[in-house]
Design a protein around this motif. Structure first.
Motif, PDB file in Angstrom:
ATOM      1  N   ALA A   1       0.626  -1.136   0.019  1.00  0.00           N
ATOM      2  CA  ALA A   1      -0.192   0.105   0.008  1.00  0.00           C
ATOM      3  C   ALA A   1       0.779   1.125  -0.135  1.00  0.00           C
ATOM      4  O   ALA A   1       1.888   1.327   0.906  1.00  0.00           O
ATOM      5  CB  ALA A   1      -0.787   0.106   1.145  1.00  0.00           C
ATOM      6  N   GLN A   2       0.765   2.281  -0.743  1.00  0.00           N
ATOM      7  CA  GLN A   2       1.329   3.397  -0.979  1.00  0.00           C
ATOM      8  C   GLN A   2       1.006   4.293   0.294  1.00  0.00           C
ATOM      9  O   GLN A   2       1.848   5.189   0.695  1.00  0.00           O
ATOM     10  CB  GLN A   2       1.210   4.268  -2.124  1.00  0.00           C
ATOM     11  CG  GLN A   2       1.821   3.538  -3.250  1.00  0.00           C
ATOM     12  CD  GLN A   2       1.599   4.313  -4.726  1.00  0.00           C
ATOM     13  OE1 GLN A   2       1.358   5.687  -4.434  1.00  0.00           O
ATOM     14  NE2 GLN A   2       1.826   3.781  -5.650  1.00  0.00           N
ATOM     15  N   GLY A   3      -0.230   4.179   0.878  1.00  0.00           N
ATOM     16  CA  GLY A   3      -0.485   4.928   1.904  1.00  0.00           C
ATOM     17  C   GLY A   3      -0.402   4.249   3.464  1.00  0.00           C
ATOM     18  O   GLY A   3       0.780   3.566   3.678  1.00  0.00           O
ATOM     19  N   ASN A   4      -1.304   4.063   4.072  1.00  0.00           N
ATOM     20  CA  ASN A   4      -1.704   3.138   5.188  1.00  0.00           C
ATOM     21  C   ASN A   4      -2.201   1.920   5.142  1.00  0.00           C
ATOM     22  O   ASN A   4      -2.994   1.574   4.266  1.00  0.00           O
ATOM     23  CB  ASN A   4      -2.464   4.087   6.328  1.00  0.00           C
ATOM     24  CG  ASN A   4      -1.717   5.705   6.589  1.00  0.00           C
ATOM     25  OD1 ASN A   4      -0.682   5.729   6.571  1.00  0.00           O
ATOM     26  ND2 ASN A   4      -2.761   6.621   6.651  1.00  0.00           N
ATOM     27  N   ILE A   5      -1.915   1.135   6.095  1.00  0.00           N
ATOM     28  CA  ILE A   5      -2.590  -0.132   6.316  1.00  0.00           C
ATOM     29  C   ILE A   5      -2.958  -0.273   7.653  1.00  0.00           C
ATOM     30  O   ILE A   5      -2.397   0.041   8.741  1.00  0.00           O
ATOM     31  CB  ILE A   5      -1.451  -1.262   5.808  1.00  0.00           C
ATOM     32  CG1 ILE A   5      -0.919  -1.326   4.544  1.00  0.00           C
ATOM     33  CG2 ILE A   5      -2.384  -2.792   6.414  1.00  0.00           C
ATOM     34  CD1 ILE A   5       0.032  -2.521   4.171  1.00  0.00           C
ATOM     35  N   GLN A   6      -4.478  -0.632   7.903  1.00  0.00           N
ATOM     36  CA  GLN A   6      -4.967  -0.808   9.275  1.00  0.00           C
ATOM     37  C   GLN A   6      -5.714  -2.076   9.128  1.00  0.00           C
ATOM     38  O   GLN A   6      -6.320  -2.706   8.232  1.00  0.00           O
ATOM     39  CB  GLN A   6      -6.041   0.489   9.399  1.00  0.00           C
ATOM     40  CG  GLN A   6      -6.451   0.476  10.767  1.00  0.00           C
ATOM     41  CD  GLN A   6      -7.079   1.799  11.140  1.00  0.00           C
ATOM     42  OE1 GLN A   6      -7.473   2.475  10.250  1.00  0.00           O
ATOM     43  NE2 GLN A   6      -7.430   1.900  12.444  1.00  0.00           N
ATOM     44  N   ALA A   7      -5.718  -2.719  10.373  1.00  0.00           N
ATOM     45  CA  ALA A   7      -6.420  -4.099  10.650  1.00  0.00           C
ATOM     46  C   ALA A   7      -6.169  -4.279  12.058  1.00  0.00           C
ATOM     47  O   ALA A   7      -5.623  -3.664  12.680  1.00  0.00           O
ATOM     48  CB  ALA A   7      -5.576  -5.183   9.671  1.00  0.00           C
ATOM     49  N   GLU A   8      -7.015  -5.631  12.403  1.00  0.00           N
ATOM     50  CA  GLU A   8      -6.928  -6.126  13.765  1.00  0.00           C
ATOM     51  C   GLU A   8      -5.655  -6.997  13.780  1.00  0.00           C
ATOM     52  O   GLU A   8      -5.357  -7.073  15.051  1.00  0.00           O
ATOM     53  CB  GLU A   8      -8.351  -6.551  14.111  1.00  0.00           C
ATOM     54  CG  GLU A   8      -9.544  -5.736  14.409  1.00  0.00           C
ATOM     55  CD  GLU A   8     -10.703  -6.194  14.958  1.00  0.00           C
ATOM     56  OE1 GLU A   8     -10.512  -7.572  15.362  1.00  0.00           O
ATOM     57  OE2 GLU A   8     -11.762  -5.613  15.015  1.00  0.00           O
ATOM     58  N   ALA A   9      -5.408  -7.510  12.835  1.00  0.00           N
ATOM     59  CA  ALA A   9      -4.253  -8.575  13.080  1.00  0.00           C
ATOM     60  C   ALA A   9      -3.716  -8.906  11.624  1.00  0.00           C
ATOM     61  O   ALA A   9      -4.586  -8.884  10.664  1.00  0.00           O
ATOM     62  CB  ALA A   9      -4.872 -10.088  13.676  1.00  0.00           C
ATOM     63  N   VAL A  10      -2.360  -8.930  11.837  1.00  0.00           N
ATOM     64  CA  VAL A  10      -1.745  -9.359  10.503  1.00  0.00           C
ATOM     65  C   VAL A  10      -0.602 -10.422  10.800  1.00  0.00           C
ATOM     66  O   VAL A  10       0.102 -10.145  11.919  1.00  0.00           O
ATOM     67  CB  VAL A  10      -0.908  -8.130  10.129  1.00  0.00           C
ATOM     68  CG1 VAL A  10       0.287  -8.408   8.830  1.00  0.00           C
ATOM     69  CG2 VAL A  10      -1.779  -7.062   9.446  1.00  0.00           C
ATOM     70  N   MET A  11      -0.822 -11.442  10.238  1.00  0.00           N
ATOM     71  CA  MET A  11      -0.039 -12.835  10.792  1.00  0.00           C
ATOM     72  C   MET A  11       0.572 -13.418   9.558  1.00  0.00           C
ATOM     73  O   MET A  11      -0.009 -13.584   8.506  1.00  0.00           O
ATOM     74  CB  MET A  11      -1.054 -13.788  11.194  1.00  0.00           C
ATOM     75  CG  MET A  11      -1.703 -13.121  12.663  1.00  0.00           C
ATOM     76  SD  MET A  11      -2.974 -14.209  13.466  1.00  0.00           S
ATOM     77  CE  MET A  11      -4.457 -13.746  11.923  1.00  0.00           C
TER      78      MET A  11
END
Length: 463
Positions: free
Chosen positions: A275-285
């Motif tokens: 992503a060129q901007g932001n990444i938002q999530a509850e979990a990245v695994m």
């Protein structure tokens, strides 16, 4: 310098010649200096502009000795102001979901789409201001730089007015403003169920809304946003704008997300994400993450574990790593897209320069044949193509060199990346900020990792 009965007048000019100063040294009898003597001293130093008559009167009538007094002042040049683009829509629409009181994220109210109607004014140009030339005390003109006109950020489905000063939407749809260089309007395409064999791969110039799931092996490509209501499996999603996954993605090691804007998802597992901007999530695994700005893990879990994350500015999560010391590689401080683009430009530059040499060799040989009158029509065509190729590649090489300079400046900027944990960082986490690396060997809590000189230090969580 003038000298009359031991009375001395010293005239000095500043290095930029915008000010002249006079210093009067007293004679033995403290006799006064005349206006003519002061003017003569100024003329000797070629001071002709901005002379202060009141200061001359003061120096001749009530002289102040042994003190430097400003007696002439030029006018500095006033540079113009560049023109600017005025946006008539909200360019700061929030791209973050709403956090509920119980810690959950409201993925239904993302408020990411800003709609416009056909013919709506999107942008107008503010004209540049011309510069005003200055003048030195010695009568020399100081050139000024005029402001440059702004460039209209014309994208897709927009129309420029006849005078070139306004930009309108040529169709109703969603306005997109990604990198401040183009404003486009996209219409939406909706897939009512799953992306599967019944739909095949989806490709659309605007935004895509998928009401079902995206199954393994399929791809979705959109010029605008992609929003998926269901689950994404081992599929590929590319968006010129944002990617919103209301449930999440189980990539099974082959899933890919690529966004020109932001990515918002409930969870991301075993995926490759850019992503060129932001990444938002509850979990990245266990995923490979490339993020130009901010990676934020919020909600109940706020978990980042396993895989590799390359983030431009900051990583914020509740828990990083796991109590089983899962290897988690974090790199912050440099936009990964800039680094990759630098590598691509360098390779293309080397290839183009090599092709120019080949074209020059061909041109030299064919010119010799032409001089001997042995140039066949086929070889004449090759000569023409070779000349065109050389001209094109030479122009391209200049463009690439200019881009290399800009990219190099970005890479050389001071590294200020951070990793912030709102709860725990476990052993097994590797943190790299610029050229500094730190291996977490003991559990850290409520802290921020940041670069201090050649070291990575542990500071307060709100640092």
């Amino acid at each position: 310098m003038a000298n009359q009965n031991d009375l001395k007048i010293l005239v000095t000019v500043s290095p930029d010649e915008l000010k002249a100063f006079v210093t009067i040294y007293p004679s033995e009898d403290y006799s006064r200096v005349s206006r003519d003597e002061i003017i003569s001293a100024l003329q000797n130093q070629k001071v002709t502009y901005g002379i202060k008559e009141d200061v001359i009167d003061l120096c001749s009538n009530r002289p102040i000795y042994n003190e430097e007094i400003c007696i002439a002042e030029g006018i500095p040049a006033q540079n113009g102001k560049n023109g600017s683009v005025i946006y008539h829509f909200d360019t700061s629409v929030a791209k973050s979901p709403t956090l509920l009181d119980d810690g959950r994220i409201n993925y239904r109210e993302l408020n990411l789409i800003q709609s416009v109607s056909q013919g709506q004014l999107l942008c107008s140009l503010e004209p540049p201001l011309m510069g005003t030339q200055g003048m030195t005390v010695r009568g020399k003109v100081i050139a000024a730089v005029n402001g440059r006109p702004a460039v209209m950020p014309r994208g897709k489905n927009v129309q420029v007015s006849e005078d070139g000063q306004k930009l309108y939407a040529s169709t109703a749809g969603e306005v997109e403003y990604l990198d401040a260089t183009k404003v486009s309007v996209y219409t939406n395409h909706e897939v009512p169920a799953d992306v599967d064999n019944s739909t095949g791969n989806v490709t659309f110039v605007g935004s895509v809304i998928i009401k079902g799931n995206v199954l393994s092996g399929f791809s979705v490509e959109a010029g605008g946003n992609v929003e998926v209501y269901g689950v994404v499996e081992g599929a590929t999603i590319r968006a010129g704008g944002n990617i919103i996954l209301r449930r999440g993605m189980q990539g099974m090691g082959k899933g890919t997300l690529i966004a020109g804007g932001d990515i918002v998802s409930r969870y991301i597992e075993y995926c490759n994400v850019e992503a060129q901007g932001n990444i938002q999530a509850e979990a990245v695994m266990h995923s490979n993450i490339k993020c130009g700005n901010k990676l934020e893990l919020t909600g109940r879990k706020g978990l980042l574990v396993g895989g590799t994350c390359k983030v431009g500015k900051i990583i914020v999560a509740k828990v990083i790593g796991s109590h089983m010391a899962t290897v988690t590689d974090l790199e912050v401080g440099t936009d990964p897209t800039v680094r990759e683009r630098y590598k691509q430009v360098k390779e293309e530059l080397s290839s183009s320069e090599s092709d120019i040499k080949k074209a020059e060799q061909a041109i030299t040989i064919l010119k010799k044949l032409e001089g001997m009158g042995a140039l066949t029509p086929d070889k004449q065509e090759i000569l023409t193509k070779s000349v065109r190729t050389k001209i094109y590649l030479s122009s391209r090489v200049e463009e690439l060199k200019n881009e290399m300079v800009i990219l190099d400046e970005k890479l050389q900027q001071e590294v200020s990346g951070k990793v912030r944990s709102l709860n725990t960082i476990y052993p097994g986490v590797k943190v790299t900020i610029g050229t500094c690396t730190m291996y977490v060997k003991e559990t850290l809590q409520y802290c921020t990792l940041y670069r201090d000189g050649a070291d990575i230090r542990v500071g307060a969580v709100d640092r």
